[in-house]
Write an enzyme that holds these catalytic residues in place. Structure first.
Site, mmCIF file in Angstrom:
data_model
loop_
_atom_site.group_PDB
_atom_site.id
_atom_site.type_symbol
_atom_site.label_atom_id
_atom_site.label_comp_id
_atom_site.label_asym_id
_atom_site.label_seq_id
_atom_site.Cartn_x
_atom_site.Cartn_y
_atom_site.Cartn_z
ATOM 1 N N CYS A 63 -8.339 6.256 0.171
ATOM 2 C CA CYS A 63 -9.789 6.157 0.338
ATOM 3 C C CYS A 63 -10.067 5.568 1.715
ATOM 4 O O CYS A 63 -9.398 4.617 2.128
ATOM 5 C CB CYS A 63 -10.374 5.258 -0.753
ATOM 6 S SG CYS A 63 -12.164 5.013 -0.653
ATOM 7 N N GLU A 106 -15.644 11.129 -5.003
ATOM 8 C CA GLU A 106 -16.949 10.882 -4.369
ATOM 9 C C GLU A 106 -18.032 10.589 -5.406
ATOM 10 O O GLU A 106 -18.881 9.721 -5.179
ATOM 11 C CB GLU A 106 -17.348 12.053 -3.468
ATOM 12 C CG GLU A 106 -16.357 12.374 -2.361
ATOM 13 C CD GLU A 106 -15.899 11.202 -1.507
ATOM 14 O OE1 GLU A 106 -16.673 10.232 -1.327
ATOM 15 O OE2 GLU A 106 -14.765 11.243 -1.014
ATOM 16 N N HIS A 112 -17.780 7.001 -6.233
ATOM 17 C CA HIS A 112 -18.448 6.149 -5.243
ATOM 18 C C HIS A 112 -19.944 6.060 -5.520
ATOM 19 O O HIS A 112 -20.533 4.970 -5.425
ATOM 20 C CB HIS A 112 -18.243 6.692 -3.830
ATOM 21 C CG HIS A 112 -16.976 6.264 -3.172
ATOM 22 N ND1 HIS A 112 -16.638 4.935 -2.980
ATOM 23 C CD2 HIS A 112 -15.971 6.992 -2.629
ATOM 24 C CE1 HIS A 112 -15.473 4.868 -2.360
ATOM 25 N NE2 HIS A 112 -15.039 6.101 -2.145
#
Length: 163
Positions: A89, A132, A135
Protein backbone atom coordinates in the site's frame (compact mmCIF):
# COMPACT_ATOMS: atom_id res chain seq x y z
CA UNK A 1 -3.60 19.35 -11.92
CA UNK A 2 -1.07 17.65 -9.67
CA UNK A 3 0.57 14.59 -8.26
CA UNK A 4 -0.41 14.75 -4.60
CA UNK A 5 1.54 13.55 -1.55
CA UNK A 6 0.44 10.23 -0.10
CA UNK A 7 -0.74 10.12 3.52
CA UNK A 8 0.93 7.43 5.63
CA UNK A 9 -0.51 4.89 8.05
CA UNK A 10 -1.32 6.68 11.30
CA UNK A 11 -2.90 9.70 9.58
CA UNK A 12 -6.51 9.96 10.86
CA UNK A 13 -7.91 10.56 7.34
CA UNK A 14 -7.07 6.92 6.53
CA UNK A 15 -9.27 5.70 9.40
CA UNK A 16 -12.30 7.82 8.61
CA UNK A 17 -15.09 6.49 6.37
CA UNK A 18 -15.44 8.79 3.35
CA UNK A 19 -18.47 10.89 2.52
CA UNK A 20 -20.25 10.27 -0.77
CA UNK A 21 -19.78 12.90 -3.45
CA UNK A 22 -23.14 14.69 -3.61
CA UNK A 23 -22.46 17.04 -6.52
CA UNK A 24 -20.00 16.88 -9.37
CA UNK A 25 -18.43 20.31 -9.61
CA UNK A 26 -15.03 21.78 -10.45
CA UNK A 27 -13.56 20.68 -7.11
CA UNK A 28 -14.55 17.06 -7.85
CA UNK A 29 -13.16 17.31 -11.39
CA UNK A 30 -9.87 18.57 -9.90
CA UNK A 31 -9.88 15.75 -7.33
CA UNK A 32 -10.35 13.12 -10.05
CA UNK A 33 -7.56 14.59 -12.18
CA UNK A 34 -5.26 14.71 -9.14
CA UNK A 35 -6.09 11.07 -8.37
CA UNK A 36 -5.34 10.07 -11.96
CA UNK A 37 -2.07 12.05 -11.96
CA UNK A 38 -1.06 10.51 -8.62
CA UNK A 39 -1.85 6.98 -9.79
CA UNK A 40 -0.08 7.31 -13.14
CA UNK A 41 3.35 6.39 -11.80
CA UNK A 42 5.36 3.17 -11.95
CA UNK A 43 4.22 0.58 -9.41
CA UNK A 44 0.90 2.23 -8.53
CA UNK A 45 -2.25 0.18 -9.14
CA UNK A 46 -4.67 2.52 -7.39
CA UNK A 47 -5.04 5.56 -5.15
CA UNK A 48 -8.07 6.38 -3.01
CA UNK A 49 -9.03 9.97 -2.13
CA UNK A 50 -8.20 9.62 1.59
CA UNK A 51 -4.65 8.62 0.63
CA UNK A 52 -4.21 12.17 -0.69
CA UNK A 53 -6.01 13.68 2.30
CA UNK A 54 -9.54 13.98 0.90
CA UNK A 55 -12.41 12.28 2.74
CA UNK A 56 -14.61 11.67 -0.32
CA UNK A 57 -15.62 8.40 -2.03
CA UNK A 58 -13.45 8.26 -5.14
CA UNK A 59 -10.46 6.32 -6.38
CA UNK A 60 -8.34 6.01 -9.49
CA UNK A 61 -6.57 2.98 -10.92
CA UNK A 62 -3.82 2.05 -13.38
CA UNK A 63 -3.61 -1.62 -14.33
CA UNK A 64 -2.32 -3.35 -17.45
CA UNK A 65 -1.81 -0.05 -19.24
CA UNK A 66 -5.39 1.09 -18.57
CA UNK A 67 -6.27 4.00 -16.31
CA UNK A 68 -9.61 5.00 -14.84
CA UNK A 69 -11.50 6.31 -11.85
CA UNK A 70 -14.72 5.72 -10.00
CA UNK A 71 -16.88 8.09 -7.95
CA UNK A 72 -19.01 6.78 -5.08
CA UNK A 73 -18.01 3.16 -5.64
CA UNK A 74 -19.89 0.40 -3.91
CA UNK A 75 -18.25 -3.02 -3.71
CA UNK A 76 -21.21 -5.07 -4.84
CA UNK A 77 -19.74 -8.53 -5.38
CA UNK A 78 -16.73 -10.64 -4.51
CA UNK A 79 -16.51 -14.32 -5.33
CA UNK A 80 -14.28 -17.33 -5.38
CA UNK A 81 -12.22 -18.81 -2.59
CA UNK A 82 -10.17 -16.10 -0.81
CA UNK A 83 -6.45 -16.45 -1.54
CA UNK A 84 -3.45 -15.16 0.37
CA UNK A 85 -1.52 -12.80 -1.85
CA UNK A 86 1.33 -10.37 -1.27
CA UNK A 87 -0.12 -6.90 -0.89
CA UNK A 88 1.38 -3.50 -0.37
CA UNK A 89 0.00 0.00 0.00
CA UNK A 90 1.31 3.46 -0.81
CA UNK A 91 0.23 4.47 2.71
CA UNK A 92 2.41 1.69 4.17
CA UNK A 93 5.48 2.23 1.95
CA UNK A 94 8.03 -0.50 1.43
CA UNK A 95 6.13 -3.17 3.37
CA UNK A 96 4.24 -6.13 1.90
CA UNK A 97 2.10 -8.64 3.79
CA UNK A 98 0.13 -11.76 2.93
CA UNK A 99 -3.49 -10.61 2.64
CA UNK A 100 -6.62 -12.65 1.93
CA UNK A 101 -8.47 -11.37 -1.13
CA UNK A 102 -11.23 -12.78 -3.28
CA UNK A 103 -10.10 -13.60 -6.82
CA UNK A 104 -13.03 -11.69 -8.38
CA UNK A 105 -14.55 -8.32 -7.46
CA UNK A 106 -17.08 -5.92 -8.95
CA UNK A 107 -17.86 -2.34 -7.94
CA UNK A 108 -20.49 0.05 -9.23
CA UNK A 109 -20.21 3.84 -9.18
CA UNK A 110 -20.45 6.87 -11.44
CA UNK A 111 -18.20 8.92 -13.69
CA UNK A 112 -17.81 12.71 -13.93
CA UNK A 113 -20.92 12.90 -16.10
CA UNK A 114 -23.01 11.13 -13.45
CA UNK A 115 -23.28 8.04 -15.64
CA UNK A 116 -23.23 4.64 -13.95
CA UNK A 117 -20.06 2.61 -14.45
CA UNK A 118 -19.11 -0.91 -13.42
CA UNK A 119 -15.55 -1.99 -12.75
CA UNK A 120 -14.87 -5.69 -12.40
CA UNK A 121 -12.08 -8.13 -12.78
CA UNK A 122 -9.88 -10.89 -11.48
CA UNK A 123 -6.34 -10.93 -10.20
CA UNK A 124 -4.76 -7.52 -9.69
CA UNK A 125 -7.95 -5.71 -10.73
CA UNK A 126 -9.98 -7.61 -8.10
CA UNK A 127 -7.31 -6.94 -5.48
CA UNK A 128 -7.24 -3.22 -6.31
CA UNK A 129 -11.04 -2.87 -6.19
CA UNK A 130 -11.17 -4.51 -2.74
CA UNK A 131 -8.15 -2.53 -1.48
CA UNK A 132 -9.38 0.90 -2.64
CA UNK A 133 -12.98 0.33 -1.48
CA UNK A 134 -11.48 -0.61 1.90
CA UNK A 135 -9.71 2.77 2.03
CA UNK A 136 -13.00 4.54 1.34
CA UNK A 137 -14.56 2.70 4.29
CA UNK A 138 -11.72 3.80 6.60
CA UNK A 139 -9.78 0.51 6.49
CA UNK A 140 -6.11 0.03 5.68
CA UNK A 141 -5.23 -3.46 4.45
CA UNK A 142 -3.11 -4.26 7.52
CA UNK A 143 -6.32 -4.02 9.56
CA UNK A 144 -7.58 -7.13 7.75
CA UNK A 145 -4.62 -9.35 8.62
CA UNK A 146 -4.90 -12.29 11.01
CA UNK A 147 -4.05 -11.36 14.62
CA UNK A 148 -0.46 -12.68 14.72
CA UNK A 149 0.32 -11.35 11.24
CA UNK A 150 -1.12 -7.96 12.14
CA UNK A 151 1.00 -7.81 15.27
CA UNK A 152 4.14 -8.53 13.22
CA UNK A 153 3.07 -5.99 10.59
CA UNK A 154 2.50 -3.32 13.24
CA UNK A 155 5.98 -3.96 14.64
CA UNK A 156 7.46 -3.44 11.16
CA UNK A 157 5.40 -0.29 10.68
CA UNK A 158 6.54 1.16 14.02
CA UNK A 159 10.16 0.40 13.12
CA UNK A 160 9.93 1.99 9.67
CA UNK A 161 11.64 5.31 9.00
CA UNK A 162 8.42 6.96 7.74
CA UNK A 163 6.21 6.18 10.77
Amino acid sequence: MAVRNIRYYGDPVLRTPCDPIAEIDDSVRTLIQDLLDTTDMEGRAGVAAPQIGVGLRAFSWHIDGRTGYMINPVLEEVSGEPEEIDEGCLSVPGLWFKTKRYPYARARGIDLDGEEIVLEGEGLMAQMIQHECGHLDGTVFVDTLAKDERRAAMRQIRESDWF
